[in-house]
Design a protein around this motif. Structure first.
Motif, PDB file in Angstrom:
ATOM      1  N   LYS A  12     -11.830  22.735  40.728  1.00  0.00           N
ATOM      2  CA  LYS A  12     -12.519  22.818  38.744  1.00  0.00           C
ATOM      3  C   LYS A  12     -12.102  23.258  37.758  1.00  0.00           C
ATOM      4  O   LYS A  12     -12.821  22.738  36.955  1.00  0.00           O
ATOM      5  N   SER A  13     -10.527  23.664  38.271  1.00  0.00           N
ATOM      6  CA  SER A  13     -10.219  23.972  36.582  1.00  0.00           C
ATOM      7  C   SER A  13      -9.284  22.325  35.637  1.00  0.00           C
ATOM      8  O   SER A  13      -8.961  22.598  34.201  1.00  0.00           O
ATOM      9  N   VAL A  14      -8.321  21.892  36.643  1.00  0.00           N
ATOM     10  CA  VAL A  14      -7.122  20.898  36.046  1.00  0.00           C
ATOM     11  C   VAL A  14      -8.104  19.375  36.421  1.00  0.00           C
ATOM     12  O   VAL A  14      -7.907  18.645  35.650  1.00  0.00           O
ATOM     13  N   ALA A  15      -8.209  19.071  37.945  1.00  0.00           N
ATOM     14  CA  ALA A  15      -8.809  17.776  38.115  1.00  0.00           C
ATOM     15  C   ALA A  15     -10.618  17.928  38.854  1.00  0.00           C
ATOM     16  O   ALA A  15      -9.806  18.039  39.879  1.00  0.00           O
ATOM     17  N   PRO A  16     -11.330  18.644  37.586  1.00  0.00           N
ATOM     18  CA  PRO A  16     -12.306  17.784  39.133  1.00  0.00           C
ATOM     19  C   PRO A  16     -13.067  17.200  39.274  1.00  0.00           C
ATOM     20  O   PRO A  16     -12.655  16.146  38.958  1.00  0.00           O
ATOM     21  N   PRO A  17     -13.880  17.010  40.059  1.00  0.00           N
ATOM     22  CA  PRO A  17     -14.244  15.922  40.963  1.00  0.00           C
ATOM     23  C   PRO A  17     -15.138  15.125  39.963  1.00  0.00           C
ATOM     24  O   PRO A  17     -15.251  15.619  39.066  1.00  0.00           O
ATOM     25  N   TYR A  43      -4.182  25.996  37.824  1.00  0.00           N
ATOM     26  CA  TYR A  43      -3.045  25.058  38.358  1.00  0.00           C
ATOM     27  C   TYR A  43      -2.765  25.074  39.548  1.00  0.00           C
ATOM     28  O   TYR A  43      -3.256  24.009  39.600  1.00  0.00           O
ATOM     29  N   TYR A  44      -3.145  26.023  40.145  1.00  0.00           N
ATOM     30  CA  TYR A  44      -1.812  25.936  41.934  1.00  0.00           C
ATOM     31  C   TYR A  44      -3.321  26.350  42.853  1.00  0.00           C
ATOM     32  O   TYR A  44      -3.293  26.165  43.717  1.00  0.00           O
ATOM     33  N   HIS A  45      -3.955  27.663  42.471  1.00  0.00           N
ATOM     34  CA  HIS A  45      -5.014  27.945  43.004  1.00  0.00           C
ATOM     35  C   HIS A  45      -6.792  27.110  42.652  1.00  0.00           C
ATOM     36  O   HIS A  45      -7.237  27.553  43.601  1.00  0.00           O
ATOM     37  N   GLY A  58      -3.491  19.997  32.743  1.00  0.00           N
ATOM     38  CA  GLY A  58      -3.065  18.805  33.513  1.00  0.00           C
ATOM     39  C   GLY A  58      -1.968  19.604  33.986  1.00  0.00           C
ATOM     40  O   GLY A  58      -1.580  19.880  34.192  1.00  0.00           O
ATOM     41  N   ASP A  59      -1.070  17.953  34.757  1.00  0.00           N
ATOM     42  CA  ASP A  59       0.468  17.790  34.790  1.00  0.00           C
ATOM     43  C   ASP A  59       1.160  19.004  33.684  1.00  0.00           C
ATOM     44  O   ASP A  59       2.686  19.650  34.010  1.00  0.00           O
ATOM     45  N   ALA A  60       1.067  18.571  32.437  1.00  0.00           N
ATOM     46  CA  ALA A  60       2.191  18.977  31.970  1.00  0.00           C
ATOM     47  C   ALA A  60       2.181  20.633  31.202  1.00  0.00           C
ATOM     48  O   ALA A  60       2.476  21.797  30.766  1.00  0.00           O
ATOM     49  N   GLY A  61       0.937  21.293  31.982  1.00  0.00           N
ATOM     50  CA  GLY A  61       0.198  22.407  30.883  1.00  0.00           C
ATOM     51  C   GLY A  61       1.709  23.579  31.822  1.00  0.00           C
ATOM     52  O   GLY A  61       2.154  24.475  31.246  1.00  0.00           O
ATOM     53  N   VAL A  62       1.683  23.262  33.184  1.00  0.00           N
ATOM     54  CA  VAL A  62       3.335  23.736  33.971  1.00  0.00           C
ATOM     55  C   VAL A  62       4.340  23.537  33.567  1.00  0.00           C
ATOM     56  O   VAL A  62       5.216  25.037  32.819  1.00  0.00           O
ATOM     57  N   ASP A  63       4.439  22.680  32.363  1.00  0.00           N
ATOM     58  CA  ASP A  63       5.761  22.273  32.265  1.00  0.00           C
ATOM     59  C   ASP A  63       6.077  23.294  30.379  1.00  0.00           C
ATOM     60  O   ASP A  63       6.829  23.578  30.236  1.00  0.00           O
ATOM     61  N   ILE A  64       4.659  22.987  29.901  1.00  0.00           N
ATOM     62  CA  ILE A  64       4.498  23.928  28.499  1.00  0.00           C
ATOM     63  C   ILE A  64       4.840  25.069  28.696  1.00  0.00           C
ATOM     64  O   ILE A  64       5.390  25.661  28.355  1.00  0.00           O
ATOM     65  N   ALA A  65       3.878  25.856  30.230  1.00  0.00           N
ATOM     66  CA  ALA A  65       4.184  27.335  30.463  1.00  0.00           C
ATOM     67  C   ALA A  65       5.171  27.722  30.206  1.00  0.00           C
ATOM     68  O   ALA A  65       5.911  28.355  29.648  1.00  0.00           O
ATOM     69  N   VAL A  66       6.022  26.927  30.807  1.00  0.00           N
ATOM     70  CA  VAL A  66       7.657  27.397  31.257  1.00  0.00           C
ATOM     71  C   VAL A  66       8.738  27.135  30.173  1.00  0.00           C
ATOM     72  O   VAL A  66       9.155  28.007  29.870  1.00  0.00           O
ATOM     73  N   HIS A  67       8.420  26.097  29.897  1.00  0.00           N
ATOM     74  CA  HIS A  67       9.058  25.959  27.686  1.00  0.00           C
ATOM     75  C   HIS A  67       8.517  27.108  27.076  1.00  0.00           C
ATOM     76  O   HIS A  67       9.418  27.523  26.324  1.00  0.00           O
TER      77      HIS A  67
END
Length: 114
Positions: A48-53, A42-44, A1-10
């Protein structure tokens, strides 16, 4: 989810702060590959992978588990979405079956605690 970006950067910052320039180039490159994959998904490939319908609704959860509207319904929908993102659930029928199994497991766990 959204936290994944923060975790990756950290994670990358933590590695740099911990090891600095002494880190082996291949270890840093491996981490960068993992981070790149996460960010690309996350971005592309977010749908499918973060917020599937959604395959199911709160009404489906309430009907299958015979419960009323509650916070628990939303929690179960989120668990189904996580299973979708991991590829464990890909169709509506699988999602409905997943809810049934989850409800049965919860009842079994509750009985074990009694």
């Amino acid at each position: 989810g959204d936290a994944g970006v923060d975790i990756a950067v950290h994670s990358w910052c933590d590695q740099r702060a911990t090891y600095g320039e002494t880190e082996r180039a291949e270890a840093e490159a491996a981490l960068q590959v993992v981070i790149a994959r996460l960010l690309d998904s996350y971005y592309h490939a977010r749908e499918k992978s973060v917020a599937p319908p959604s395959l199911v609704t709160g009404h489906d959860v309430m009907q299958i588990l015979r419960i009323g509207p509650s916070k628990r319904v939303g929690e179960i929908l989120e668990i189904v979405r996580e299973a979708q993102a991991m590829g464990q659930v890909t169709t509506r029928a699988q999602a409905l079956n997943f809810i049934r199994q989850y409800g049965n497991k919860e009842q079994s766990d509750d009985a074990a605690c009694d």
